[in-house]
Design an enzyme around this catalytic site. Structure first.
Site, mmCIF file in Angstrom:
data_model
loop_
_atom_site.group_PDB
_atom_site.id
_atom_site.type_symbol
_atom_site.label_atom_id
_atom_site.label_comp_id
_atom_site.label_asym_id
_atom_site.label_seq_id
_atom_site.Cartn_x
_atom_site.Cartn_y
_atom_site.Cartn_z
ATOM 1 N N GLU A 123 0.843 -1.210 0.000
ATOM 2 C CA GLU A 123 0.000 0.000 0.000
ATOM 3 C C GLU A 123 0.873 1.254 0.000
ATOM 4 O O GLU A 123 0.365 2.369 -0.101
ATOM 5 C CB GLU A 123 -0.965 -0.018 1.190
ATOM 6 C CG GLU A 123 -2.146 0.910 0.959
ATOM 7 C CD GLU A 123 -3.148 0.918 2.099
ATOM 8 O OE1 GLU A 123 -2.963 0.163 3.075
ATOM 9 O OE2 GLU A 123 -4.114 1.684 2.005
ATOM 10 N N HIS A 210 -9.290 2.040 -1.825
ATOM 11 C CA HIS A 210 -10.388 2.641 -1.027
ATOM 12 C C HIS A 210 -10.823 4.005 -1.565
ATOM 13 O O HIS A 210 -10.511 5.037 -1.008
ATOM 14 C CB HIS A 210 -10.111 2.639 0.483
ATOM 15 C CG HIS A 210 -8.744 3.034 0.953
ATOM 16 N ND1 HIS A 210 -8.158 4.237 0.647
ATOM 17 C CD2 HIS A 210 -7.873 2.378 1.758
ATOM 18 C CE1 HIS A 210 -6.977 4.308 1.227
ATOM 19 N NE2 HIS A 210 -6.770 3.184 1.904
ATOM 20 N N ARG A 221 -17.277 20.873 -10.258
ATOM 21 C CA ARG A 221 -16.515 21.369 -11.418
ATOM 22 C C ARG A 221 -15.094 20.810 -11.451
ATOM 23 O O ARG A 221 -14.323 21.174 -12.337
ATOM 24 C CB ARG A 221 -16.452 22.898 -11.411
ATOM 25 C CG ARG A 221 -17.774 23.544 -11.712
ATOM 26 C CD ARG A 221 -17.610 25.014 -12.039
ATOM 27 N NE ARG A 221 -18.903 25.659 -12.088
ATOM 28 C CZ ARG A 221 -19.531 26.190 -11.039
ATOM 29 N NH1 ARG A 221 -18.973 26.174 -9.848
ATOM 30 N NH2 ARG A 221 -20.717 26.750 -11.180
ATOM 31 N N ASP A 242 -17.767 0.138 6.247
ATOM 32 C CA ASP A 242 -17.794 -0.137 7.689
ATOM 33 C C ASP A 242 -18.643 0.868 8.464
ATOM 34 O O ASP A 242 -18.703 0.812 9.690
ATOM 35 C CB ASP A 242 -16.363 -0.175 8.268
ATOM 36 C CG ASP A 242 -15.689 1.190 8.259
ATOM 37 O OD1 ASP A 242 -16.181 2.103 7.551
ATOM 38 O OD2 ASP A 242 -14.668 1.348 8.954
ATOM 39 N N ASP A 267 -9.845 -3.718 4.464
ATOM 40 C CA ASP A 267 -8.754 -2.854 4.952
ATOM 41 C C ASP A 267 -8.577 -3.092 6.458
ATOM 42 O O ASP A 267 -8.244 -2.189 7.214
ATOM 43 C CB ASP A 267 -9.030 -1.379 4.648
ATOM 44 C CG ASP A 267 -7.787 -0.492 4.777
ATOM 45 O OD1 ASP A 267 -6.670 -1.035 4.862
ATOM 46 O OD2 ASP A 267 -7.955 0.737 4.814
ATOM 47 N N ALA A 302 -7.438 4.427 10.886
ATOM 48 C CA ALA A 302 -6.261 3.570 10.665
ATOM 49 C C ALA A 302 -6.713 2.160 10.319
ATOM 50 O O ALA A 302 -6.527 1.215 11.070
ATOM 51 C CB ALA A 302 -5.383 3.568 11.910
HETATM 52 ZN ZN LIG Z 1 -4.934 -0.338 3.796
#
Ligand SMILES: [Zn+2]
Length: 377
Positions: A123, A210, A221, A242, A267, A302
């Site tokens: 990631e 995500h 715009r 979630d 995640d 997190a």
């Molecule tokens: Zn992640």
């Protein structure tokens, strides 16, 4: 010898639940029908059977983390999610120094080789310091294509997906290098504008990490990365359903607009299935309160404490997404995105990955490659 589960509810071609049966032999589905004609070895009246879940983006669970480089923790994280129906998973690593990443990748490789994991998802560290969420800013790097290629080499083909911010110097060439290894390039943790996002997709990126989280918002715009990723038919968009990362209307809007291109992800971090308390994500301290994980330092979200079954239930019950669409987003869409043709659907010839849900849609049993998973209740 085949095994037939009878009296179950199955989604039909119209996306409606119908009473039927499903037969498994070895690791494959060998029969399926929407009637009572097959003699059942196991009667599961009233239970719903869905394809096993495919989670493209998961950091850990059961108190264990994929970043730990500890085989016991890696196995526990995967097993915890498997018991909740995730029969295929990527192991996601947050940004780290190249030395730490190398150690973590090497620890995960045997678990890809034995099938516990589908692959490794990096990631970071090639993401934007302005949208780094719960990644340690000290570890972030610009994606120098040779450095990216060196890390990909360490994975020896087991790195399945890399999230990258396309506006960083070297990003477009790096995306081409990532895709050339057979891995997926994903856009995320990015301050990209629409042009940067389009250039990344043109270079071969096919996933939005995500969507909406850790990127500029959609404005009327200035569509930004969200506008491009939401509308480009080449892109699969990940969603964290979630109840904290996205409002229910946004889940509904996205899964309508990007129908058949939306993938539910967890995640999840270590706290999934392990309760509230203090954890670490990478090297950063995280406090989990009422199932919501936030960095201690700045309160940033997190990761989540989701499992795929809870992501699916929330999408249906709270966001109002049809069950067939939510099931597709939890199985066949991510499977096809990961180029896995042998799973994701309940159909003859597919791998026998099944999730049996009770009448409250809680996971009652899980079958992976024709074997019941112990620990699934
Ligand atoms: Zn992640």
């Amino acid at each position: 010898m085949s095994l037939t589960l009878g009296g179950v509810q199955l989604l039909d071609a119209d996306g409606e639940l119908q009473r039927g049966w499903i037969s498994v032999e070895g690791d494959r589905i060998v029969g399926i029908g929407y009637d009572d004609s097959a003699p059942a070895d196991i009667k599961l009246d009233g239970r719903t059977v869905l394809p096993g879940f495919v989670d493209m983006h998961c950091h850990g669970g059961g108190g264990a983390s994929y970043t730990s480089a500890d085989p016991e923790q890696i196995a526990r994280a995967a097993q915890t999610h498997l018991a909740h129906g995730t029969t295929t998973t990527n192991a996601s690593l947050v940004s780290a120094t190249y030395d730490d990443l190398e150690r973590q990748i090497r620890a995960l490789i045997p678990f890809v080789d034995d099938g516990t994991l589908n692959g490794i998802h990096l990631e970071g560290p090639w993401i934007s310091p302005n949208y780094c969420g719960a990644h340690d800013p000290a570890t972030l790097r610009d994606p120098h294509p040779d450095e990216v290629a060196r890390i990909m080499d360490i994975g020896e083909g087991r790195i399945s997906m890399v999230t990258i911010a396309p506006e960083l110097p070297g990003a477009v060439t790096s995306i081409e290098r990532i895709v050339a290894t057979g891995a997926i390039a994903a856009l995320g943790h990015t301050g990209a504008d629409a042009d940067h996002a389009r250039a990344a997709v043109d270079a071969g990126a096919t996933v939005a990490t995500h969507l909406f989280n850790a990127m500029p918002p959609l404005l009327h715009r200035a569509a930004g990365p969200v506008g491009v990723l939401l509308t480009d038919p080449r892109v699969t968009v990940e969603l964290i359903s979630d109840g904290h990362h996205l409002g229910p209307e946004v889940v509904s809007l996205t899964m309508t607009t990007a129908r058949e291109r939306s993938a539910l992800i967890t995640d999840a971090m270590a706290a999934a299935g392990a309760g509230d308390g203090t954890y670490v994500l990478g090297d950063l301290e995280v406090r989990v309160t009422d199932g919501v994980a936030r960095l201690v330092s700045n309160g940033s979200l997190a990761g989540s404490t989701l499992f795929m079954d809870s992501a699916l239930r929330r999408a249906v019950r709270i966001a109002g997404v049809p069950l067939a669409d939510a099931s597709a987003a939890a199985s066949v869409v991510p499977a096809r995105t990961l180029c896995l043709a042998d799973r994701g659907e309940l159909a003859v010839g597919q791998r026998a990955d099944l999730v049996v849900l009770d009448d409250e849609w809680a996971v009652e049993r899980v079958m992976r490659a024709g074997q019941w998973v112990s620990g699934s209740r």
